[in-house]
Every structure is written in structure tokens, then in C-alpha cells.
Design a protein around this motif. Structure first.
Motif, mmCIF file in Angstrom:
data_model
loop_
_atom_site.group_PDB
_atom_site.id
_atom_site.type_symbol
_atom_site.label_atom_id
_atom_site.label_comp_id
_atom_site.label_asym_id
_atom_site.label_seq_id
_atom_site.Cartn_x
_atom_site.Cartn_y
_atom_site.Cartn_z
ATOM 1 N N TRP A 152 -6.994 -6.008 -10.553
ATOM 2 C CA TRP A 152 -8.619 -5.910 -10.097
ATOM 3 C C TRP A 152 -8.693 -7.079 -11.747
ATOM 4 C CZ3 TRP A 152 -10.643 -6.196 -6.056
ATOM 5 C CH2 TRP A 152 -10.111 -4.741 -4.710
ATOM 6 N N MET A 175 -17.996 5.843 -7.709
ATOM 7 C CA MET A 175 -18.632 6.944 -6.812
ATOM 8 C C MET A 175 -19.583 6.327 -6.273
ATOM 9 S SD MET A 175 -16.693 8.979 -5.894
ATOM 10 C CE MET A 175 -15.073 8.856 -7.258
ATOM 11 N N ALA A 217 -19.468 2.901 -5.262
ATOM 12 C CA ALA A 217 -18.430 2.842 -4.065
ATOM 13 C C ALA A 217 -19.275 3.408 -2.870
ATOM 14 C CB ALA A 217 -16.743 3.227 -4.466
ATOM 15 N N THR A 277 -20.601 -1.204 0.476
ATOM 16 C CA THR A 277 -19.555 -1.618 1.551
ATOM 17 C C THR A 277 -19.995 -0.667 3.177
ATOM 18 O OG1 THR A 277 -19.002 1.039 0.671
ATOM 19 C CG2 THR A 277 -17.450 -1.682 0.498
ATOM 20 N N LEU A 333 0.806 -1.365 0.115
ATOM 21 C CA LEU A 333 0.316 -0.257 -0.054
ATOM 22 C C LEU A 333 0.793 1.616 -0.179
ATOM 23 C CD1 LEU A 333 -2.251 -0.996 2.598
ATOM 24 C CD2 LEU A 333 -2.934 -0.384 0.378
ATOM 25 N N ARG A 347 -3.154 -6.439 -6.742
ATOM 26 C CA ARG A 347 -2.263 -5.994 -7.649
ATOM 27 C C ARG A 347 -1.990 -6.285 -8.801
ATOM 28 N NH1 ARG A 347 -4.929 -2.969 -4.859
ATOM 29 N NH2 ARG A 347 -4.341 -1.212 -3.196
ATOM 30 N N ARG A 361 -3.548 5.608 -1.703
ATOM 31 C CA ARG A 361 -4.557 5.255 -2.110
ATOM 32 C C ARG A 361 -5.571 4.972 -1.375
ATOM 33 N NH1 ARG A 361 -3.555 3.805 -8.677
ATOM 34 N NH2 ARG A 361 -6.098 3.896 -8.757
ATOM 35 N N VAL A 362 -5.422 5.478 -0.085
ATOM 36 C CA VAL A 362 -6.410 5.140 0.864
ATOM 37 C C VAL A 362 -7.572 5.267 0.058
ATOM 38 C CG1 VAL A 362 -6.370 6.989 2.755
ATOM 39 C CG2 VAL A 362 -6.832 5.352 3.470
ATOM 40 N N CYS A 363 -8.777 4.975 0.723
ATOM 41 C CA CYS A 363 -10.571 5.291 0.713
ATOM 42 C C CYS A 363 -10.645 6.477 0.121
ATOM 43 C CB CYS A 363 -11.371 4.508 1.360
ATOM 44 S SG CYS A 363 -12.791 4.724 0.592
ATOM 45 N N LEU A 364 -11.056 6.825 -0.598
ATOM 46 C CA LEU A 364 -11.194 8.645 -1.306
ATOM 47 C C LEU A 364 -12.808 8.443 -0.167
ATOM 48 C CD1 LEU A 364 -10.222 11.039 -3.389
ATOM 49 C CD2 LEU A 364 -12.570 9.995 -4.816
ATOM 50 N N PRO A 410 -15.863 -5.045 5.451
ATOM 51 C CA PRO A 410 -16.302 -5.430 3.802
ATOM 52 C C PRO A 410 -15.892 -5.755 2.508
ATOM 53 C CG PRO A 410 -16.974 -2.984 4.716
ATOM 54 C CD PRO A 410 -15.806 -3.522 5.853
ATOM 55 N N TYR A 416 -3.332 -8.439 -1.066
ATOM 56 C CA TYR A 416 -2.629 -8.546 0.269
ATOM 57 C C TYR A 416 -4.915 -8.243 1.009
ATOM 58 C CZ TYR A 416 -5.590 -3.493 0.721
ATOM 59 O OH TYR A 416 -6.612 -2.272 0.965
ATOM 60 N N ARG A 433 -7.607 12.217 -8.806
ATOM 61 C CA ARG A 433 -8.032 11.809 -7.195
ATOM 62 C C ARG A 433 -7.803 13.284 -6.765
ATOM 63 N NH1 ARG A 433 -7.509 8.001 -2.683
ATOM 64 N NH2 ARG A 433 -6.797 8.955 -0.833
HETATM 65 C C1 HEM Z 1 -17.448 1.445 4.869
HETATM 66 C C2 HEM Z 1 -16.796 1.939 3.860
HETATM 67 C C3 HEM Z 1 -16.781 1.666 2.939
HETATM 68 C C4 HEM Z 1 -15.124 0.815 2.760
HETATM 69 C C5 HEM Z 1 -15.099 0.012 3.900
HETATM 70 C C6 HEM Z 1 -14.994 1.464 2.028
HETATM 71 C C7 HEM Z 1 -13.430 0.353 1.366
HETATM 72 C C8 HEM Z 1 -12.273 1.325 0.663
HETATM 73 C C9 HEM Z 1 -11.197 0.191 0.574
HETATM 74 C C10 HEM Z 1 -10.923 -1.319 1.241
HETATM 75 C C11 HEM Z 1 -10.335 0.740 -0.359
HETATM 76 C C12 HEM Z 1 -8.817 0.264 -1.439
HETATM 77 C C13 HEM Z 1 -9.149 -0.699 -1.753
HETATM 78 C C14 HEM Z 1 -7.890 -0.826 -2.533
HETATM 79 O O1 HEM Z 1 -6.289 -0.693 -1.329
HETATM 80 O O2 HEM Z 1 -7.154 -2.631 -4.052
HETATM 81 C C15 HEM Z 1 -11.118 1.630 -1.209
HETATM 82 C C16 HEM Z 1 -10.502 2.989 -2.154
HETATM 83 C C17 HEM Z 1 -11.797 3.548 -2.302
HETATM 84 N N1 HEM Z 1 -12.805 4.071 -2.605
HETATM 85 FE FE1 HEM Z 1 -13.640 3.226 -0.696
HETATM 86 N N2 HEM Z 1 -14.576 2.228 1.641
HETATM 87 C C18 HEM Z 1 -15.953 2.327 2.426
HETATM 88 C C19 HEM Z 1 -16.814 3.866 1.213
HETATM 89 C C20 HEM Z 1 -16.721 3.985 0.291
HETATM 90 C C21 HEM Z 1 -17.225 5.821 -0.244
HETATM 91 C C22 HEM Z 1 -18.026 6.031 0.623
HETATM 92 C C23 HEM Z 1 -16.988 6.213 -1.633
HETATM 93 C C24 HEM Z 1 -17.403 7.278 -1.973
HETATM 94 C C25 HEM Z 1 -17.983 8.076 -1.732
HETATM 95 C C26 HEM Z 1 -15.595 5.596 -1.789
HETATM 96 C C27 HEM Z 1 -14.388 5.508 -3.260
HETATM 97 C C28 HEM Z 1 -13.857 5.090 -2.770
HETATM 98 C C29 HEM Z 1 -12.240 5.099 -4.105
HETATM 99 C C30 HEM Z 1 -12.597 6.276 -5.550
HETATM 100 C C31 HEM Z 1 -11.317 4.779 -3.754
HETATM 101 C C32 HEM Z 1 -10.477 4.558 -4.938
HETATM 102 C C33 HEM Z 1 -9.233 5.462 -3.958
HETATM 103 C C34 HEM Z 1 -7.970 5.368 -4.953
HETATM 104 O O3 HEM Z 1 -7.705 4.372 -5.918
HETATM 105 O O4 HEM Z 1 -7.252 6.035 -4.933
HETATM 106 N N3 HEM Z 1 -15.330 4.081 -0.363
HETATM 107 N N4 HEM Z 1 -12.685 2.453 -0.325
#
Ligand code: HEM
Length: 446
Positions: free
Chosen positions: A82, A251, A254, A258, A69, A323, A389-392, A317, A344, A106
């Protein structure tokens, strides 16, 4: 310990079995929830296998999380990682982009999920959540997972693309259901098969989003899409129509599946731990003395935040992240060639007793200021990913979860119905097999 790529040539490949030609160990991976734990016990924190048609390394534990990461992320590609279904169904969105394109996009998307924009979402989140909770109370019983999904989808579609509640939002939600079902199936585009339905649903969704984007271009609004339409990069360039469509689809996808999973797990865990539920209620009651839920109160819920972290730890979730390996590397003395796939897994550190003692115990106090177990080992809590790249949507999701839970804790009771299958299914996101059947009533205890 990790080493530089220059040292990799003489190191052996990781231990493990590639299984049968082509199919490898895919069936065991899909059907055995302990697939990774068993192999980790036998081989250690890195082992090889072959799944989904490619040689794969599983990399387990906090050090592996940091490696993938953060510290060595340039050795890995999201796009190559993916499965093909994700690439086709989620299109040219942030999720698959890399390098300069990812950095630029981003940055353009970020303002819609932080600061002032987030604060502006508060009132809508409260209104929608309150309306759903009232409806649930009037029903005999509800199945929490699908009910929460309607709630989180309405919040996401209202705030992200400005939808109005009603038949259209329900239709969009149904298309998303079909799209999500296609992510984890064989990519066979034959009539009647889930993947064909998913492709059809994606096209319908994109057609709708295109219409909304056009409207925003003519008349900008302050929902997330309105902000995206207006935002410009360092060169003054905007996202194109095709880019906007793909990012908006991501958007929406995602933004609800989750969050639904974590909310359902929170309802389950609190119903099973009455003492913790009571502490949550006490915190809410103390805040409620100063009036109705508001933004200021939302910042004063340390115990609820600990509960959310504990749910993230025990019920992540998303199970893991894929990767593609684009540059060879060495990890723990083993060589991993380019072209392989790496994975991972959240559970690998989150259930590791060296990071979180008694990992099977639901114990929000482990995140209290005196214990702060997640701070002892970096990259041990990765339910939202980690590193650059933590969740946006992390802040968006946390705000939404706090609102729904604060309203529930203040005004409602919920009980689990007996005789339901509470064992957990992990795909597409974690949930009880029963969907979590509950009865919601007005709060009786004062
Ligand atoms: C409980 C809610 C959520 C969980 C547990 C979660 C979890 C994750 C995780 C684990 C990743 C990284 C995946 C990886 O490393 O392969 C991620 C990335 C991402 N998430 Fe979330 N997510 C949640 C909610 C959201 C929401 C509400 C949005 C947008 C409205 C969102 C948008 C994104 C985006 C755009 C990425 C990619 C970021 C990037 O690559 O720069 N997520 N999320």
C-alpha cells in the motif's frame, strides 16, 4: 500456470513498458480508466509497468486473484504494497500487518464482526437507517452519496465506538473525510495541502478514540470497541492502548466509505432497472406480511442477496489491491523479482465474459441457484477480496446493506434527477460524479 520459485530464474520478465524513469506510467494509470484493460489486450494476463515510483506487475483474471489472495500469498506483503500515505494515515492496524501479528489480531477482532455481536447490532442499524430515510423523504432532493455516508458513518461510529448522534459524530465524520482525501494525494505535509489536513484529522481522531478506549477500559460495553478491549489472545494478552487506537481507526474508516459506495450504486442500478426493482419489492412485500423487519426475515432475502452480488460485481467500491513482492515468483511463464509491486484488480475477472457472460448487463439472476456463475470459476467475484484475508467486515456490511435496502424497498420510492453526470469516478471509492441526485418519497405503488 503458476510455478514454484525455484523455476523462476530463467524465465523472462513480463511484457510491457516501464515508461519514463521514476514517474513511469503513473499519469496514464491515474488518468486513463482503461489503462489496465488496454495493456491486458496487448500483453495478456500479466504485464509490467512503473507506477507510483516502483516497477509494478498487473496480474489480471481469476487465476491471478487466486495466486495473490490465496495460493501464493506468502510471496506478497500488504505493508510493502500500500502507498506510503496509507501506512502513515492508517497506522499500525490490521490492514498493514502480516504473519503472526496479523493472525493474532485478526482473531482478536473477529468476534466483534460475527455471530452474536452482529445480531446485537441489528436493532441499532434499523433505528438509525429508519431515521435517515424519514429525513430524506422530507427533503425536496438529496445527493445520495454524501447522505448515505452520513448514515453509514453514524452506524459505524455508534456500533464500533459507541458514539451518540449529534455534533460530535458530525465532527468525526468531517475528520474522516479529510483523512480519506489524504490517502490518494502526494504525501507533502505543507500547511493548507490535503495531506497536512489529513494528518491533522488523523491526530484529532486518534485523540478522541484514545479517550473512548480509556472509558471502555474502565467500564466495558458491548459495542465493538468494548469487545476488543476485553478480548485476549491465546497467551491471555490484551491489545495495548496503541494497538486498540489503530485498529479502531481502521474499523471506522473501512466500516463506512465502501458500504456507502455499494449502497449508492444499488440505488442507481435499481432506478435504472424497474423490472428488477419490482422483483425486489415483491420479495420484501411477501416478508412484510409476517410483520416488521426482523433478524429472521433478513435471512430470507435471496433475491436481494443476488442484487447485492451483482452490484459488487459491476460496481466494486475498491478497484484493486496493492502488494509488495517479497519473494520472487513465476506466473504464466514470467519472472517477477522481489522488490516489485503487484496489483490485482476486481474488474479483471468480474467483467471477464468467460466468468460472467454479457458482463455489461446488470443481471442479478446470474447469481441464482440454477446459474450461480460465481461458483463456476473460483476467485472470479472478489469485491471483498478473498482467501484468508478476505474483508473482515463482510458480514457487517452485508447486514447493513440488506437493512437499508429492505426499509427503502418496503416504504419508499426514489427517482434519479435528470441532467446529472452519472459517469463513474473510481477514487477513493467508486461513485457517480454527480454524487447521485435523487428525490425520495413515500412509496406510492402497492
Ligand atoms: C461494501 C463494503 C465493503 C467492501 C466492498 C470492502 C472491501 C474490502 C476489500 C476488497 C478488502 C481486501 C483488500 C485487499 O485485498 O487488498 C477488505 C479488507 C478489509 N476490510 Fe473491508 N470492505 C467493506 C466493508 C468493511 C467493513 C464494514 C469493515 C469493518 C467494519 C471492513 C474491514 C476490513 C478490514 C479490517 C480488512 C483487512 C482484513 C485483513 O487484512 O485481514 N470492511 N475489504
Amino acid at each position: 500456470m503458476p510455478a514454484s520459485p525455484a523455476q523462476t530464474a530463467s524465465a523472462p520478465l513480463p511484457p510491457g513498458s516501464l515508461g519514463l524513469p521514476i514517474i513511469g506510467e503513473t499519469l496514464k494509470f491515474l488518468n486513463d480508466p482503461d489503462f489496465a484493460d488496454k495493456r491486458r489486450a496487448e500483453y495478456g494476463d500479466i504485464f509490467k509497468t512503473r507506477i507510483l515510483g516502483r516497477p509494478t506487475v498487473f496480474m489480471m483474471g481469476p487465476e491471478a486473484n487466486r495466486f495473490i489472495l490465496s495460493s501464493h500469498m506468502d510471496h506478497f506483503s500488504w505493508r510493502e504494497g500500500w502507498p506510503a500515505t496509507f501506512r502513515e494515515l492508517l497506522g499500525e492496524s490490521l490492514f498493514l500487518q502480516e504473519g503472526e501479528q496479523h493472525r493474532r489480531n485478526r482473531k482478536l477482532l473477529m468476534p466483534a464482526f460475527h455471530g452474536r455481536a452482529l445480531e446485537n447490532y441489528f436493532a441499532t442499524m434499523v433505528t438509525i437507517a429508519q431515521r435517515y430515510l424519514d429525513t430524506w423523504r422530507q427533503q425536496e432532493t438529496i445527493t445520495a452519496f454524501p447522505a448515505l455516508k452520513q448514515l453509514t458513518f453514524e452506524i459505524a461510529s455508534t456500533l464500533l465506538i459507541g458514539s451518540q448522534p449529534g455534533a460530535l459524530t458530525q465532527q468525526l465524520s468531517a475528520w474522516f473525510e479529510e483523512l480519506t482525501n489524504g490517502l490518494f494525494t502526494l504525501p507533502l505535509n505543507l500547511p493548507g495541502l490535503p495531506y497536512a489536513k489529513a494528518l491533522h484529522a488523523r491526530d484529532r481522531l486518534l485523540a478522541h478514540i484514545e479517550q473512548v478506549v480509556q472509558e471502555r477500559m474502565d467500564h466495558p460495553t458491548d459495542d465493538a470497541l468494548g469487545l476488543l478491549v476485553q478480548s485476549r489472545d491465546e497467551n491471555g494478552d490484551r491489545l495495548t492502548l496503541e494497538e486498540l487506537k489503530a485498529q479502531a481507526l481502521l474499523m471506522l474508516f473501512a466500516g463506512h466509505e465502501t458500504t456507502t459506495s455499494m449502497l449508492a450504486s444499488m440505488l442507481l442500478a435499481l432506478a435504472q432497472h424497474p423490472a428488477i426493482l419490482k422483483t425486489c419489492r415483491l420479495e420484501q412485500d411477501a416478508l412484510a406480511i409476517s410483520g416488521k423487519l426482523n433478524l429472521e426475515q433478513l435471512k430470507q432475502m435471496p433475491y436481494l442477496e443476488q442484487v447485492i452480488k451483482e452490484v459488487e460485481r459491476m460496481y466494486p467500491p475498491v478497484g484493486g489491491g496493492f502488494r509488495g513482492v517479497v519473494k520472487p515468483f513465476e506466473f504464466n511463464g514470467y519472472h517477477v523479482p522481489a522488490g516489485w509491486q503487484a496489483l490485482y484488480q476486481m474488474r479483471s475477472a468480474q467483467y471477464d465474459p468467460n466468468c460472467f457472460p454479457e458482463p455489461d448487463r446488470f443481471d442479478p439472476d446470474r447469481f441464482g441457484p440454477d446459474r450461480a456463475e460465481h461458483k463456476r470459476t473460483e476467485f472470479s467475484l472478489v469485491g471483498f477480496g478473498g482467501g484468508p484475508r478476505v474483508c473482515l467486515g463482510l458480514a457487517f456490511a452485508q447486514m447493513e446493506m440488506k437493512i437499508v435496502m429492505a426499509l427503502l424497498l418496503r416504504h419508499y420510492d426514489w427517482q434519479l434527477l435528470p441532467d446529472q453526470d452519472l459517469s463513474l469516478q473510481r477514487v477513493p471509492t467508486l461513485r457517480p460524479r454527480s454524487g447521485l441526485e435523487i428525490r425520495v418519497g413515500a412509496r406510492s405503488e402497492v
